[in-house]
Design an enzyme around this catalytic site. Structure first.
Site, PDB file in Angstrom:
ATOM      1  N   LYS A 125       0.826  -1.265  -0.114  1.00 46.93           N
ATOM      2  CA  LYS A 125      -0.034  -0.114  -0.128  1.00 46.93           C
ATOM      3  C   LYS A 125       0.989   1.202  -0.041  1.00 46.93           C
ATOM      4  O   LYS A 125       0.848   2.057  -1.023  1.00 46.93           O
ATOM      5  CB  LYS A 125      -0.901   0.167   1.127  1.00 46.93           C
ATOM      6  CG  LYS A 125      -1.914   0.998   1.015  1.00 46.93           C
ATOM      7  CD  LYS A 125      -2.942   1.328   2.566  1.00 46.93           C
ATOM      8  CE  LYS A 125      -2.059   2.229   3.307  1.00 46.93           C
ATOM      9  NZ  LYS A 125      -2.455   2.724   4.376  1.00 46.93           N
ATOM     10  N   ASP A 144      -6.713   0.947   0.674  1.00 43.80           N
ATOM     11  CA  ASP A 144      -6.653   1.157   2.008  1.00 43.80           C
ATOM     12  C   ASP A 144      -8.048   0.679   2.612  1.00 43.80           C
ATOM     13  O   ASP A 144      -8.901   0.157   1.904  1.00 43.80           O
ATOM     14  CB  ASP A 144      -6.507   2.541   2.313  1.00 43.80           C
ATOM     15  CG  ASP A 144      -7.531   3.373   1.571  1.00 43.80           C
ATOM     16  OD1 ASP A 144      -8.456   3.041   0.937  1.00 43.80           O
ATOM     17  OD2 ASP A 144      -7.505   4.779   2.150  1.00 43.80           O
TER      18      ASP A 144
END
Ligand code: SF4
Length: 220
Positions: A125, A144
């Site tokens: 991420k 996310d």
């Protein structure tokens, strides 16, 4: 029974709607270089971007390079970032990451997914955020909590694991859209498709969205 309309056609409609609704969506974290974005992203875990920006303004002035973060005492760094929460873990992650950056890459952030995810505390991420937003390199989709929640509600994936979600989104969304798609999904998650009670009546995707799980408690 729940149906999953995951397909490139469905994704194209989602991409189009998001583009129309959030044409200028971008990363809300403030940064001047890739290192600053890397550190701001570490600080943003369980914290608002607004709070992170308040903290980093002074932090980046005091510690402009990875070497500065290596030299700072752990307790000094902890105090400087305390208000972002989980400050001990975050200070440790920042210091360890900067130590490796100095040791392996002369203090520069590498423009390479494999190298980035080998740095302590850096997952896909964060690596996607840095590569996409600081370098403009589309290596994947930032997954996310917002992207997880919305892509499931939209029927783009039944997965819960971020790595699996990312893989499925990468198959449906064209590569040239990956960077902006992530920013726009996050905006949508903050403004309309919020966790507790999504404002479906205000959402431009209401007709094409199967609203999977919306009546039930949110999975994230
Ligand atoms: S229709 Fe509702 S659940 Fe679907 S994306 Fe819009 S706000 Fe989210």
């Amino acid at each position: 029974m729940t149906t999953w309309p995951a397909s490139k056609r469905h994704a194209a409609k989602v991409v189009r709607a998001l583009k129309r609704d959030y044409p200028d969506a971008t990363c809300a974290l403030e940064f001047d270089d890739p290192l600053q974005l890397l550190i701001a992203t570490i600080l943003s875990a369980q914290c608002t971007d607004k709070r992170v920006n308040l903290v980093t303004r002074d932090l980046f002035r005091r510690y402009p390079t990875a070497a500065h973060f290596v030299r700072v005492r752990p307790t000094t760094l902890e105090n400087a970032i305390r208000s972002t929460g989980f400050f001990r873990n975050k200070a440790k992650a920042i210091k360890q990451c900067c130590e490796k950056l100095v040791e392996l890459y002369d203090g520069e952030v590498p423009q390479d997914m494999e190298k980035l995810v080998k740095l302590p505390g850096i997952g896909r991420k964060t690596a996607n955020v840095v590569l996409g937003t600081a370098f403009g390199i589309p290596t994947g989709v930032v997954v996310d909590t917002h992207v997880t929640r919305i892509s499931r509600r939209l029927g783009m994936t039944p997965q819960k694991d971020p790595v699996k979600i990312e893989r499925e989104l990468m198959q449906q969304v064209p590569k040239r859209e990956w960077i902006d798609f992530s920013h726009r999904m996050i905006y949508h998650g903050r403004q309309i498709c919020v966790a507790r009670k999504p404002a479906c009546e205000q959402c431009s995707m209401a007709k094409l969205c199967p609203k999977i799980g919306v009546d039930m408690p949110s999975p994230v």
